[in-house]
Design a protein around this motif. Sequence first.
Motif, PDB file in Angstrom:
ATOM      1  N   MET A   1      18.101   6.666  45.887  1.00 15.42           N
ATOM      2  CA  MET A   1      17.552   6.455  47.218  1.00 15.42           C
ATOM      3  C   MET A   1      16.153   7.044  47.370  1.00 15.42           C
ATOM      4  SD  MET A   1      19.391   4.604  49.234  1.00 15.42           S
ATOM      5  CE  MET A   1      21.036   3.980  49.531  1.00 15.42           C
ATOM      6  N   GLY A   2      15.443   7.172  46.263  1.00 17.42           N
ATOM      7  CA  GLY A   2      14.053   7.601  46.324  1.00 17.42           C
ATOM      8  C   GLY A   2      13.822   9.044  45.956  1.00 17.42           C
ATOM      9  N   GLY A   3      14.872   9.863  46.039  1.00 18.38           N
ATOM     10  CA  GLY A   3      14.747  11.255  45.636  1.00 18.38           C
ATOM     11  C   GLY A   3      14.379  12.223  46.740  1.00 18.38           C
ATOM     12  N   TRP A   4      14.492  11.816  48.002  1.00 17.03           N
ATOM     13  CA  TRP A   4      14.242  12.744  49.107  1.00 17.03           C
ATOM     14  C   TRP A   4      15.328  13.813  49.114  1.00 17.03           C
ATOM     15  CZ3 TRP A   4       9.676  12.091  51.557  1.00 17.03           C
ATOM     16  CH2 TRP A   4       9.042  10.852  51.403  1.00 17.03           C
ATOM     17  N   VAL A   5      14.907  15.076  49.131  1.00 12.55           N
ATOM     18  CA  VAL A   5      15.820  16.197  48.916  1.00 12.55           C
ATOM     19  C   VAL A   5      16.855  16.266  50.041  1.00 12.55           C
ATOM     20  CG1 VAL A   5      16.001  18.698  48.616  1.00 12.55           C
ATOM     21  CG2 VAL A   5      14.045  17.448  47.669  1.00 12.55           C
ATOM     22  N   GLY A   6      18.105  16.564  49.670  1.00  9.57           N
ATOM     23  CA  GLY A   6      19.201  16.582  50.623  1.00  9.57           C
ATOM     24  C   GLY A   6      19.130  17.714  51.619  1.00  9.57           C
ATOM     25  N   GLY A   7      19.894  17.563  52.676  1.00  8.61           N
ATOM     26  CA  GLY A   7      19.849  18.492  53.797  1.00  8.61           C
ATOM     27  C   GLY A   7      21.012  19.447  53.880  1.00  8.61           C
ATOM     28  N   GLN A   8      21.893  19.501  52.879  1.00  7.06           N
ATOM     29  CA  GLN A   8      22.910  20.548  52.863  1.00  7.06           C
ATOM     30  C   GLN A   8      22.244  21.803  52.321  1.00  7.06           C
ATOM     31  OE1 GLN A   8      26.431  19.119  50.834  1.00  7.06           O
ATOM     32  NE2 GLN A   8      26.691  17.427  52.283  1.00  7.06           N
ATOM     33  N   ALA A   9      21.426  22.380  53.175  1.00  4.95           N
ATOM     34  CA  ALA A   9      20.544  23.471  52.789  1.00  4.95           C
ATOM     35  C   ALA A   9      20.162  24.262  54.028  1.00  4.95           C
ATOM     36  CB  ALA A   9      19.289  22.907  52.103  1.00  4.95           C
ATOM     37  N   GLN A  10      19.452  25.343  53.795  1.00  2.67           N
ATOM     38  CA  GLN A  10      18.979  26.143  54.933  1.00  2.67           C
ATOM     39  C   GLN A  10      17.766  25.508  55.606  1.00  2.67           C
ATOM     40  OE1 GLN A  10      18.522  29.736  52.565  1.00  2.67           O
ATOM     41  NE2 GLN A  10      20.242  30.706  53.634  1.00  2.67           N
ATOM     42  N   TYR A  11      16.931  24.834  54.805  1.00  2.00           N
ATOM     43  CA  TYR A  11      15.721  24.196  55.327  1.00  2.00           C
ATOM     44  C   TYR A  11      15.576  22.826  54.672  1.00  2.00           C
ATOM     45  CZ  TYR A  11      14.611  28.848  57.033  1.00  2.00           C
ATOM     46  OH  TYR A  11      14.662  30.067  57.686  1.00  2.00           O
ATOM     47  N   ALA A  12      15.029  21.865  55.413  1.00  2.00           N
ATOM     48  CA  ALA A  12      14.917  20.497  54.901  1.00  2.00           C
ATOM     49  C   ALA A  12      13.641  19.842  55.406  1.00  2.00           C
ATOM     50  CB  ALA A  12      16.127  19.672  55.331  1.00  2.00           C
ATOM     51  N   LEU A  13      13.104  18.937  54.598  1.00  2.00           N
ATOM     52  CA  LEU A  13      11.908  18.161  54.939  1.00  2.00           C
ATOM     53  C   LEU A  13      12.319  16.815  55.513  1.00  2.00           C
ATOM     54  CD1 LEU A  13       8.809  17.522  54.763  1.00  2.00           C
ATOM     55  CD2 LEU A  13       9.267  16.684  52.433  1.00  2.00           C
ATOM     56  N   VAL A  14      11.705  16.434  56.626  1.00  2.00           N
ATOM     57  CA  VAL A  14      11.944  15.131  57.243  1.00  2.00           C
ATOM     58  C   VAL A  14      10.614  14.384  57.327  1.00  2.00           C
ATOM     59  CG1 VAL A  14      12.680  13.921  59.331  1.00  2.00           C
ATOM     60  CG2 VAL A  14      13.891  15.987  58.583  1.00  2.00           C
ATOM     61  N   PRO A  15      10.436  13.277  56.584  1.00  2.00           N
ATOM     62  CA  PRO A  15       9.191  12.514  56.670  1.00  2.00           C
ATOM     63  C   PRO A  15       9.167  11.602  57.892  1.00  2.00           C
ATOM     64  CG  PRO A  15      10.665  11.488  55.096  1.00  2.00           C
ATOM     65  CD  PRO A  15      11.366  12.726  55.588  1.00  2.00           C
ATOM     66  N   TYR A  16       7.963  11.121  58.227  1.00  2.00           N
ATOM     67  CA  TYR A  16       7.794  10.199  59.359  1.00  2.00           C
ATOM     68  C   TYR A  16       8.568  10.714  60.580  1.00  2.00           C
ATOM     69  CZ  TYR A  16       6.152   7.252  55.537  1.00  2.00           C
ATOM     70  OH  TYR A  16       5.492   6.777  54.437  1.00  2.00           O
ATOM     71  N   ALA A  17       8.334  11.981  60.884  1.00  2.00           N
ATOM     72  CA  ALA A  17       9.210  12.689  61.819  1.00  2.00           C
ATOM     73  C   ALA A  17       9.126  12.154  63.242  1.00  2.00           C
ATOM     74  CB  ALA A  17       8.882  14.184  61.795  1.00  2.00           C
ATOM     75  N   ASP A  18       7.933  11.763  63.711  1.00  2.00           N
ATOM     76  CA  ASP A  18       7.844  11.208  65.065  1.00  2.00           C
ATOM     77  C   ASP A  18       8.735   9.986  65.215  1.00  2.00           C
ATOM     78  OD1 ASP A  18       6.103  12.941  66.432  1.00  2.00           O
ATOM     79  OD2 ASP A  18       4.333  11.985  65.567  1.00  2.00           O
TER      80      ASP A  18
END
Length: 407
Positions: free
Chosen positions: A138-155
């Motif tokens: 799915m592109g390799g966007w890092v998963g969110g079962q974590a303490q901190y996570a990156l969200v692209p195109y956030a708006d």
Amino acid sequence: MSSNRGVAYAGPGRVEVIDIDYPELVLKDGPGVNPANVGRQVPHGVVLKVVATNICGSDQHMVRGRTTAPTGLVLGHEITGEVVEKGRDVEFLEVGDLVSVPFNIACGRCHNCKSGKTGICLNVNPDRPGSAYGYVDMGGWVGGQAQYALVPYADWNALRFPDRDQAMAKILDLTMLSDIFPTGFHGCVSAGVGVGSTVYIAGAGPVGLAAAASAHLLGAAVVIVGDLNKERLDQAHSFGCEPVNVADGDPRDQIEQILGVPEVDAGVDAVGFEARGHGGGSAAREAPATVLNSMMDVTAAGGAIGIPGLYVTGDPGAVDDAAKEGALSIRIGLGWAKSHAFTTGQCPVMRYHRPLMKAILHDRVQIAKAVNATPITLENAAQGYAAFDKGAAHKYVLDPHGLIGSA
């Protein structure tokens, strides 16, 4: 820079909580990251302090070794969190905002996104349309079962909750907006569920239970849920569903006992490619086309079938060579003869998450109760995965910072 911990796939049947990189506004190389995505700049993104992140049946498929997921892949696509950092191009979110993140990543710019088909965005995954956090191919966007996570195109992607205190009071409900509630709802909408409908939902896992709650919200008269797991069927019965134990045989006869006729107006497949045959003993072996074929059998002519259950193009553990490539023995002639409509694929979460948020905030639905949402610590993720794999009637919600307990 803050530290970060996340849940990673460690080989068939195993997950580990490990130290991982703190997110930056760039997609770095790592397990499962498409080479064409490495170095991709994310000035339109935000970093979230994860408040809640859920274990999903789709994650479980990978953990069972039923996909081509690489070891070390950080899991998790159901993310709710607080904005702690924003990129220079983010205009409408602020640090401190509490948001729900759709599991499918969408750019908001391509033809599909502008058409509302955010589950098959054309710009976020170099391999194929559609992307998700922490998922194979799915592109390799890092998963969110974590303490901190990156969200692209956030708006575009993030749904901001209007009142933080109100949201935290209902956080176990709101965390379902990232995936299973919209996914179950989409399955019902696709199946044409409306006021007075009779509905058969195959699967009493979290998505099936979310679909059942959605069917009630949409006005269904009778919601029948089928499964092999008595504990999960009891959970469905607890909020007004009619349970059908398919270990006792074909659901058609049991549906007739409930309705007086052996068919329903609408069918929802919330099982997917690891389906098992109906009946007890050896009959309950894996038979991946079982649910789809039974759906065509029990859905009335002219009806529709929603298929939010996951089907894959690569399944190394499948029962035969055809199924390893996603080729199943579907009775398409039966569906054609009955003029059925089929809807497959990722749920376009953004189509539904705002109105479903309002339904939660204004007490029109209790989705956390329906799916038996159960918070656990991030460090106990392995135990949650193991219990879920054994069929526990719980939707496990990871609480990486202890914020759910304090709420």
